[in-house]
Write an enzyme that holds these catalytic residues in place. Sequence first.
Site, PDB file in Angstrom:
ATOM      1  N   GLY A 313      45.147  32.923  42.203  1.00 20.39           N
ATOM      2  CA  GLY A 313      44.587  32.285  43.389  1.00 20.39           C
ATOM      3  C   GLY A 313      43.104  32.584  43.502  1.00 20.39           C
ATOM      4  N   GLU A 314      42.614  32.673  44.724  1.00 22.78           N
ATOM      5  CA  GLU A 314      41.209  32.980  45.039  1.00 22.78           C
ATOM      6  C   GLU A 314      40.252  31.849  44.702  1.00 22.78           C
ATOM      7  OE1 GLU A 314      39.906  36.662  43.304  1.00 22.78           O
ATOM      8  OE2 GLU A 314      41.553  37.829  44.137  1.00 22.78           O
TER       9      GLU A 314
END
Length: 348
Positions: A313-314
């Site tokens: 993610g991120e």
Amino acid sequence: MDKPSFSIHPVANTNLEKEIVDRLNNLTKPTGSLGRLEEFALRYCLCRGSVDAQLSRMKIFTFAGDHGITEENVTPYPSEVTSQMVLNMVNRGAAISVMCRKARIDCAVVDMGVKGSFQDSPGLVIRKIAQGTKNFKKGPAMSDRECLKALFSGYDLARGSACDLLGVGEMGIGNTSSASALYSLLLDLDPDDTIGEGTGSVGVLLERKKQAVRDGVLFHRREWDHTPLEALRRVGGYEIAGMTGMIFGGAESRIPVVIDGFVATAAALVAMKMMPEVKDYLFFAHASAEQFHKPFLESQGIEPILSLGMRLGEGTGSLLAMEIIAQAMECYHRMATFDSAGVSGKTR
């Protein structure tokens, strides 16, 4: 809840597409030899509405929020990790931070609904709606007002970004549970088909996660009005709503948006269910290792740019895909043509 109205300009343009393809075919290379890079250049120019579309300003927004479903002990990490990781991003220690620094792409983390509070800092955008969502196993995650406020927070960030290409990512302990519930509601699927390990839920923990999501989906399936915005309000998260809003803000401004992994794609699903035409403005970065992500993309006829087994993610996948799109546009604009280079083209 009333559906917001957005003005999305159609991407399809036969005359413009011919101009772009003619330029690609006149570059000093065999026709089609840059493979999907040519597809990306074509799609980018169509989104921007110009044969001369430039790509110089890129930015990634990592939307962060906490989730009430963590009360059901569905993840190996405590909810405090969300705020700790936000600080790690602000201090430039997270994966997205170091990757953006290397790529020279601007990034910001957006506090949409993280438990706790933060001081103003460079690289941090505070748009906090509340101290995390409510537990969707027991009731709606958000109120109508909270959901719309989160949606328009992302929309406003996109409209004010002054970018040529946007990327979205997320951070929030428990958000794969919300994403799985969204897929289940919006696609009328058994939650067991959409739930994966997330941040490492295995064994008994994974079974507990499946049960919590299953209970939540069954509860809301009896009550919701079958609109995507209502599904978002009931089982989504503030960061998912923020990404959905950014997708609309980007599309309305004719700015393509690069979608990261499993959770960001859930936001894209909400947007596409609300306005199918928004799909033309989306680049899907990668097929993540979360079990339902690749099957979903395939079901929608979407071929992601990358498949690297990532599930962080991120916005990390978005960043890598944005660099590839940027290289496609470099070739499109900087390569010599057969005429300018004095190179003979095809004879027949």
